[in-house]
Design an enzyme around this catalytic site. Structure first.
Site, PDB file in Angstrom:
ATOM      1  N   SER A 102      34.763  39.308  42.429  1.00 18.25           N
ATOM      2  CA  SER A 102      36.025  39.654  43.045  1.00 18.25           C
ATOM      3  C   SER A 102      37.240  39.021  42.357  1.00 18.25           C
ATOM      4  O   SER A 102      38.360  39.487  42.544  1.00 18.25           O
ATOM      5  CB  SER A 102      36.020  39.209  44.508  1.00 18.25           C
ATOM      6  OG  SER A 102      35.917  37.797  44.594  1.00 18.25           O
ATOM      7  N   LYS A 114      43.884  32.325  42.663  1.00 19.49           N
ATOM      8  CA  LYS A 114      43.349  33.512  43.351  1.00 19.49           C
ATOM      9  C   LYS A 114      43.986  33.599  44.736  1.00 19.49           C
ATOM     10  O   LYS A 114      44.131  32.584  45.419  1.00 19.49           O
ATOM     11  CB  LYS A 114      41.823  33.386  43.443  1.00 19.49           C
ATOM     12  CG  LYS A 114      41.119  34.637  43.951  1.00 19.49           C
ATOM     13  CD  LYS A 114      39.597  34.446  43.929  1.00 19.49           C
ATOM     14  CE  LYS A 114      38.849  35.663  44.415  1.00 19.49           C
ATOM     15  NZ  LYS A 114      37.379  35.472  44.408  1.00 19.49           N
ATOM     16  N   SER A 156      31.600  35.695  41.895  1.00 16.24           N
ATOM     17  CA  SER A 156      32.983  36.149  41.684  1.00 16.24           C
ATOM     18  C   SER A 156      33.820  35.334  40.718  1.00 16.24           C
ATOM     19  O   SER A 156      34.931  35.752  40.381  1.00 16.24           O
ATOM     20  CB  SER A 156      33.718  36.223  43.015  1.00 16.24           C
ATOM     21  OG  SER A 156      33.301  37.371  43.697  1.00 16.24           O
TER      22      SER A 156
END
Ligand code: GLN
Length: 517
Positions: free
Chosen positions: A157, A82, A181
């Protein structure tokens, strides 16, 4: 042949690489090819470094060729990171324009541990700006799409990490979970996502959103793969003052034991707060089927009420913006990232203000304002203080529940993947996506999401959330692994039902669309 490699689990890939049935380079190339074929449609990646990945893979192969043991059980396996973890050799943007092109001068501890373990980092994944969002639509670089239905969001997210794993672009990814997330994107993409116990995975080099809640963790297609990755990234780190100085819970062992055994004697609590209004009927039906499977596996299932959980969402939306308003003050155009209006006619304050105006998207600005308000002298006690008291009640409710049961379960998210654009104009509807995941973050304990089949009303993936006490992450793995075997035996592995994405369903995004948003 190469497509076949992308269908394998991380454990199987590692097995083949370490037995020298294939090479890390071949495995890496297969995944790079898959990315080239489908990421135009999915847009899971913000950055891919093929050369660096192939070089890292070649280093693993060389070591094996010399007869040395692999650096870790996952050496040679490709992974996507990420874009909120610092990487010296790749940009780290946090999905924000304010950090466009920024290259950190150091690696996050998670990044470093992955490299040391011989895990091959293919690139950085898309995310809601600074991890604020539930759909990945708040990325400054355009949304990621859900591989199950390209008109739908992959959650957020960490939608990029979950979509990359679901679309077979990588067998493993790293996400972060502040309010859900990792788990919510995993639920809506049919993948496994874990939020480890707070302090279990180092936050050093993880760009902070809400420091008392943020936690990195694995995304995978199987429970065992997630566990193997958890063991690579987890454990004490002197560079993170909130890191727990205790051994990583034996999660891989628990995943293997769960897969090989049943759940006789395991006490499972169904959280009674997580159903009713706002929950999609198909999600609740899939959840009920999952609970009956746990019962068939021998678990003793009871209902458990945690009344404070009803207040978790408002508490989270006071605490996390408060911390974010402080954490994001460092993005001022002075030290790194974007700088706007820097000429001799302007003061530093004007440059900061122009930079922040241009560099932050609307959701980030909303959170900074919410947080600044909640922390302001006249309102501090009514908002921030009150939210902290709710947090204490949630911790107590978990403690009371874990006196009676070993794990708690719920749906991971109240609905399946929603359509792109559907909740953009309605922040509250967006925030409700994390209704079931937030209490765990506020209490700091462990939880994961494991695929629980498809909803019968729209054919999209549903996640089963398994929550465990702090430092008992292994319990969640054991239950999830046993459940995964039972569900696979009944219906086959969910991930393999993802539609074929190579038939180009979308025109390629223009550079302006990618960079200019
Ligand atoms: N969706 C939640 C939010 O917008 C959770 C985000 C996260 O876990 N990073 O804050």
């Amino acid at each position: 042949m190469t497509t076949e490699l992308t269908r394998l689990s991380a454990a199987d890939l590692a097995g083949r690489i370490h037995a020298r049935d294939t090479t890390a380079v071949e495995v890496t190339q297969a995944h790079l090819d898959r990315i080239a074929a489908v990421d135009r449609a999915v847009h899971a990646f913000l950055y891919v470094d093929a050369d660096a990945a192939l070089a890292a893979a070649a280093a693993v192969d060389n070591r094996l060729r010399c007869g040395d043991p692999p650096a870790s059980p996952l050496a040679g396996v490709p992974l996507a990171l990420k874009d909120v973890f610092a990487t010296v050799d790749m940009p780290t943007t946090c999905g924000s324009r304010i950090l466009q092109g920024w290259r950190p001068p150091y690696d996050a501890t998670v990044t470093r541990r992955l490299r040391e373990a011989g895990v091959v980092i293919l690139g950085k994944t898309n995310m809601d700006e600074f991890a604020m969002g539930s759909s990945t639509e708040n990325s400054a670089y355009g949304p990621t799409r859900n591989p199950w239905d390209l008109d739908r969001v992959p959650g957020g997210s960490g939608g990029g990490s979950a979509a990359a794993v679901a679309a077979f672009q990588v067998p493993l990814a790293i996400g972060t979970d502040t309010g859900g997330s990792i788990r919510q994107p995993s639920a809506v993409t049919g993948t496994v996502g874990v939020k480890p116990t707070y302090g279990g995975v180092s936050r050093y080099g993880l760009v902070a959103f809400s420091s008392s809640l943020d936690q990195g963790g694995p995304v995978a297609r199987t429970v065992l793969d997630a566990a193997l990755l958890h063991e690579v990234i987890g454990g004490y780190d002197a560079l993170d003052s909130t890191s727990i100085d205790a051994p990583v819970p034996p999660v891989a062992q628990a995943a293997r034991a769960g897969a090989a055994g049943d759940l006789a004697g395991v006490r499972v609590g169904v959280v009674s707060q997580f159903r009713g209004e706002g929950y999609q009927p198909g999600v609740l039906r899939a959840f009920d089927v999952a609970v009956s499977r746990l019962r068939e596996l021998g678990a003793h299932v009871i209902e458990v009420s945690c009344r404070s959980f009803d207040h978790a969402l408002p508490a989270y939306y006071l605490i996390s913006p408060s911390e974010c308003s402080s954490n994001l003050a460092r993005f001022d155009g002075m030290r790194y990232g974007l700088r706007v209006g820097d000429d001799s006619s302007r003061s530093a304050e004007e440059v900061m203000s122009l930079t922040r105006e241009a560099g932050f998207g609307p959701e980030v600005k909303r959170r900074i304002m919410l947080g600044t308000y909640a922390l302001s002298a006249g309102y501090y006690d009514a908002y921030y203080g009150q939210a902290q008291r709710v947090r204490t009640l949630i911790i107590r409710d978990f403690a009371a529940a874990f006196e009676r049961v070993d794990v708690l379960v719920s749906p991971t998210a109240p609905t399946t993947a929603f359509r792109l654009g559907e909740r953009v104009g309605d922040p509250l509807a967006m925030y409700l996506s994390d209704l079931c995941t937030i209490p765990v973050n506020l209490a700091g304990n462990a939880a994961l999401s494991v695929p629980a089949g498809l909803s019968d009303d729209d054919g999209l993936p549903v996640g089963l959330q398994v929550m465990a006490p702090a430092l008992a992450d292994d319990r969640a793995y054991r239950v999830a692994a046993a459940y995964e075997v039972a569900r696979n035996a009944a219906d086959g592995p969910l991930a393999h039902r993802v539609p074929d994405l190579t038939e180009d369903r979308l025109p390629p995004p223009s550079i302006a669309e990618v960079v200019g948003r």
